[in-house]
Design an enzyme around this catalytic site. Structure first.
Site, PDB file in Angstrom:
ATOM      1  N   ASP A   7       0.871  -1.171   0.000  1.00 12.97           N
ATOM      2  CA  ASP A   7       0.000   0.000   0.000  1.00 12.97           C
ATOM      3  C   ASP A   7       0.913   1.227   0.000  1.00 12.97           C
ATOM      4  OD1 ASP A   7       0.906   0.319   2.625  1.00 12.97           O
ATOM      5  OD2 ASP A   7      -1.089   0.204   3.533  1.00 12.97           O
ATOM      6  N   CYS A  64       2.919  -3.252   4.150  1.00 11.31           N
ATOM      7  CA  CYS A  64       2.169  -2.067   4.547  1.00 11.31           C
ATOM      8  C   CYS A  64       2.940  -1.427   5.703  1.00 11.31           C
ATOM      9  CB  CYS A  64       0.720  -2.386   4.900  1.00 11.31           C
ATOM     10  SG  CYS A  64       0.450  -3.482   6.310  1.00 11.31           S
ATOM     11  N   THR A  66       2.611  -1.577   9.028  1.00  8.40           N
ATOM     12  CA  THR A  66       2.948  -2.510  10.116  1.00  8.40           C
ATOM     13  C   THR A  66       3.115  -3.944   9.635  1.00  8.40           C
ATOM     14  OG1 THR A  66       0.647  -3.026  10.621  1.00  8.40           O
ATOM     15  CG2 THR A  66       1.640  -1.131  11.792  1.00  8.40           C
ATOM     16  N   HIS A  97       9.657 -24.284   9.097  1.00  3.36           N
ATOM     17  CA  HIS A  97       8.701 -24.982   9.960  1.00  3.36           C
ATOM     18  C   HIS A  97       7.253 -24.885   9.494  1.00  3.36           C
ATOM     19  CE1 HIS A  97      11.472 -24.896  13.748  1.00  3.36           C
ATOM     20  NE2 HIS A  97      12.052 -25.435  12.690  1.00  3.36           N
ATOM     21  N   HIS A 132       7.101 -31.248  10.814  1.00  5.18           N
ATOM     22  CA  HIS A 132       6.471 -29.975  10.448  1.00  5.18           C
ATOM     23  C   HIS A 132       5.401 -30.176   9.377  1.00  5.18           C
ATOM     24  CE1 HIS A 132       9.495 -28.093  12.893  1.00  5.18           C
ATOM     25  NE2 HIS A 132      10.445 -28.645  12.166  1.00  5.18           N
TER      26      HIS A 132
END
Length: 144
Positions: A7, A64, A66, A97, A132
């Site tokens: 963004d 973005c 955060t 993992h 995993h």
């Protein structure tokens, strides 16, 4: 193929990552945004996630401010395991993992140098499989 999008808050970081990957000869498709005008991050997070879901051999990167919004959006698309990473170790382990296929980064909380290192770890780490794989299978069965 690597799909990438951001963004307005992730434009500078996206450019740095694209430049680094292009310098390595990687095949990168930029799905936007290309300007600083405010845009809705879900449009770009979904775009990358849909492309990666359609092409299981590909990976995605969403950015973005955060990384939280983009990771939430990407994880709404069936078949996507998007990991928001803030350290190189997380970038490696989410692949090793969790077999993550989309990396989310926060341009406001991760400096460019660290983000480039995280991206390298994400792209260069293979899924370990083994115990995993059974865990990832549980996630995929729940999603279905």
């Amino acid at each position: 193929m690597i799909y990438i999008a951001c963004d307005h808050g992730g434009l500078e970081l996206k450019k740095a990552i694209k430049d680094k990957l292009a310098g390595r000869g990687e095949d990168v498709t930029d799905l936007g945004t290309d300007g600083e005008a405010s845009v809705d991050y879900p449009d770009f997070g979904y775009a990358v996630a849909k492309k990666v879901a359609q092409d299981p051999s590909s990976k995605g990167i969403v950015i973005c401010k955060t990384g939280v919004g983009m990771s939430i959006c990407a994880n709404k698309v069936k078949g996507i395991r998007c990991a928001l990473c803030t350290s190189v170790d997380m970038g490696r382990l989410c692949r090793e993992h969790n077999n993550a296929n989309v990396l989310a980064l926060g341009a406001g909380n991760t400096d460019i140098g660290t983000a480039l290192e995280i991206t390298e770890a994400f792209l260069n780490t293979e899924f370990a499989g083994g115990r995993h794989a059974a865990r990832v299978d549980k996630i995929m069965k729940y999603e279905a």
